[in-house]
Design an enzyme around this catalytic site. Sequence first.
Site, PDB file in Angstrom:
ATOM      1  N   VAL A  80      -3.635   2.062   7.035  1.00  0.00           N
ATOM      2  CA  VAL A  80      -3.544   0.692   6.523  1.00  0.00           C
ATOM      3  C   VAL A  80      -4.490   0.886   5.395  1.00  0.00           C
ATOM      4  O   VAL A  80      -5.640   0.804   5.481  1.00  0.00           O
ATOM      5  CB  VAL A  80      -3.824  -0.614   7.167  1.00  0.00           C
ATOM      6  CG1 VAL A  80      -3.352  -1.593   6.645  1.00  0.00           C
ATOM      7  CG2 VAL A  80      -2.802  -0.406   8.547  1.00  0.00           C
ATOM      8  N   ILE A  81      -4.191   0.990   4.007  1.00  0.00           N
ATOM      9  CA  ILE A  81      -4.962   1.058   2.859  1.00  0.00           C
ATOM     10  C   ILE A  81      -5.416  -0.369   2.303  1.00  0.00           C
ATOM     11  O   ILE A  81      -4.526  -1.246   2.242  1.00  0.00           O
ATOM     12  CB  ILE A  81      -4.506   1.971   1.790  1.00  0.00           C
ATOM     13  CG1 ILE A  81      -4.394   3.384   2.399  1.00  0.00           C
ATOM     14  CG2 ILE A  81      -5.422   2.082   0.571  1.00  0.00           C
ATOM     15  CD1 ILE A  81      -3.607   4.168   1.532  1.00  0.00           C
ATOM     16  N   TRP A 113       4.972   3.881   6.838  1.00  0.00           N
ATOM     17  CA  TRP A 113       3.949   3.488   5.692  1.00  0.00           C
ATOM     18  C   TRP A 113       2.943   4.470   5.267  1.00  0.00           C
ATOM     19  O   TRP A 113       2.243   4.942   6.058  1.00  0.00           O
ATOM     20  CB  TRP A 113       3.266   2.094   5.778  1.00  0.00           C
ATOM     21  CG  TRP A 113       4.095   0.880   5.040  1.00  0.00           C
ATOM     22  CD1 TRP A 113       5.088   0.297   5.649  1.00  0.00           C
ATOM     23  CD2 TRP A 113       3.549   0.175   3.987  1.00  0.00           C
ATOM     24  NE1 TRP A 113       5.425  -0.939   4.805  1.00  0.00           N
ATOM     25  CE2 TRP A 113       4.591  -0.746   3.681  1.00  0.00           C
ATOM     26  CE3 TRP A 113       2.487   0.426   3.124  1.00  0.00           C
ATOM     27  CZ2 TRP A 113       4.360  -1.681   2.796  1.00  0.00           C
ATOM     28  CZ3 TRP A 113       2.343  -0.355   2.003  1.00  0.00           C
ATOM     29  CH2 TRP A 113       3.493  -1.788   1.955  1.00  0.00           C
ATOM     30  N   HIS A 115      -4.319  -8.339   4.144  1.00  0.00           N
ATOM     31  CA  HIS A 115      -3.368  -7.876   4.778  1.00  0.00           C
ATOM     32  C   HIS A 115      -3.894  -6.997   5.845  1.00  0.00           C
ATOM     33  O   HIS A 115      -3.484  -6.907   6.939  1.00  0.00           O
ATOM     34  CB  HIS A 115      -2.030  -7.353   4.233  1.00  0.00           C
ATOM     35  CG  HIS A 115      -2.156  -5.865   3.424  1.00  0.00           C
ATOM     36  ND1 HIS A 115      -2.875  -5.632   2.268  1.00  0.00           N
ATOM     37  CD2 HIS A 115      -2.000  -4.703   4.234  1.00  0.00           C
ATOM     38  CE1 HIS A 115      -2.861  -4.568   2.226  1.00  0.00           C
ATOM     39  NE2 HIS A 115      -2.345  -3.766   3.161  1.00  0.00           N
TER      40      HIS A 115
END
Length: 171
Positions: free
Chosen positions: A90-91, A31, A97
């Site tokens: 993780v943006i 990701w 989330h």
Amino acid sequence: MSSSDKNLSDFGNKEIPNASGLSFGIISAEWNETITAALYKGCYETLVKHGADTKNIHSIWVPGTFELPVGAKMLAQTQKLDAVICLGCVIKGETSHNEYINLSVANALQQMSIVSGKPFIFGVLTPNDMQQALDRAGGIHGNKGDEAAVTAIKMAVLRKSLAEPEKKIGF
Ligand code: DLZ
């Protein structure tokens, strides 16, 4: 001190031990691959720059940051590793989330480190937006991948030094 106050990749070389003879695992998340590929490059090159042999660096990719702990466990079970480095990004989005992923991964890696006595390094960016991620993946705030590599070297050397019997002369 936050990354915005200091480029944390600006290490003095003399503070960093030599990594020759040590073996490392690098687990990277697919990701936000533009970012994680930059983290991986910085991490790999920093290990090599400080003496790690390329044949002692074992790299795998997992789908997302959430999969980093289990990927790290799989790799640690199949290779003899002195330190394991996990890289992800993780943006923050419209939902929460990111909080679930970040906290669970941080907790899992901390638990794995404590239980195994082996360093599992948290090289996960937790930015609010893509620009903050770019700034920390080779941009104005350095490269967190470099920093993760340096932390891994220091912890691997510390672990080895504590495991060695005390060197004494005579009795
Ligand atoms: C689902 C998801 C989302 C929304 N965002 C990210 C992200 O910004 N960075 C990242 O590494 N992974 C993300 N994922 C995927 C999760 O990490 C995981 O792969 C899935 O939830 C499947 O377990």
